[in-house]
Design a protein around this motif. Structure first.
Motif, PDB file in Angstrom:
ATOM      1  N   GLU A  83       1.729   2.456  -1.633  1.00 44.22           N
ATOM      2  CA  GLU A  83       2.538   0.831  -1.666  1.00 44.22           C
ATOM      3  C   GLU A  83       3.195   0.665  -0.276  1.00 44.22           C
ATOM      4  OE1 GLU A  83       4.725   1.303  -5.136  1.00 44.22           O
ATOM      5  OE2 GLU A  83       6.402   2.409  -4.232  1.00 44.22           O
ATOM      6  N   THR A 119       9.258  -0.101  -1.623  1.00 43.28           N
ATOM      7  CA  THR A 119       9.785   0.940  -2.673  1.00 43.28           C
ATOM      8  C   THR A 119      10.952   0.337  -3.260  1.00 43.28           C
ATOM      9  OG1 THR A 119      10.378   3.340  -2.998  1.00 43.28           O
ATOM     10  CG2 THR A 119      10.898   2.511  -1.022  1.00 43.28           C
ATOM     11  N   TYR A 123      -2.082   1.552   1.676  1.00 40.63           N
ATOM     12  CA  TYR A 123      -3.486   1.517   1.017  1.00 40.63           C
ATOM     13  C   TYR A 123      -4.502   2.003   1.654  1.00 40.63           C
ATOM     14  CZ  TYR A 123      -0.527  -1.662  -1.669  1.00 40.63           C
ATOM     15  OH  TYR A 123       0.607  -2.370  -2.621  1.00 40.63           O
TER      16      TYR A 123
END
Length: 68
Positions: free
Chosen positions: A5, A8, A24
Motif C-alpha cells: 500500500e 499505513t 503496488y
C-alpha cells in the motif's frame, strides 16, 4: 511484513525501520522485499516491551487480594 500500500495506519513501524511501504508496482515490491530481507534487525519495538500482560496480571492480583 511488507504492506502493499502507499500509506499505513502504523507509521511508527516505518519510522523505526522495521517496515517499508512497497506500493503496488512489482519492481518496488521486489526492491523493498530484498531490502527488508537483508536489513539488520535492531530497531526499537514501537509497541513497548511486550510485558504489558504480566503487569496487568500483577496489578489485578494485588487489587483482588487487597479487596479480599
Amino acid at each position: 511484513m511488507l504492506p502493499l500500500e502507499k500509506n499505513t495506519k502504523r507509521p511508527k513501524i516505518i519510522e523505526v525501520g522495521a517496515n517499508m511501504l512497497a506500493g503496488y508496482k512489482q519492481k518496488t515490491i521486489v526492491e523493498c522485499a530484498r531490502t527488508m530481507i537483508n536489513k539488520k534487525r535492531g530497531w526499537k519495538n514501537s509497541f513497548g516491551d511486550g510485558k504489558a500482560g504480566e503487569r496487568i496480571i500483577k496489578i489485578t492480583i494485588k487489587t483482588l487480594n487487597h479487596k479480599l
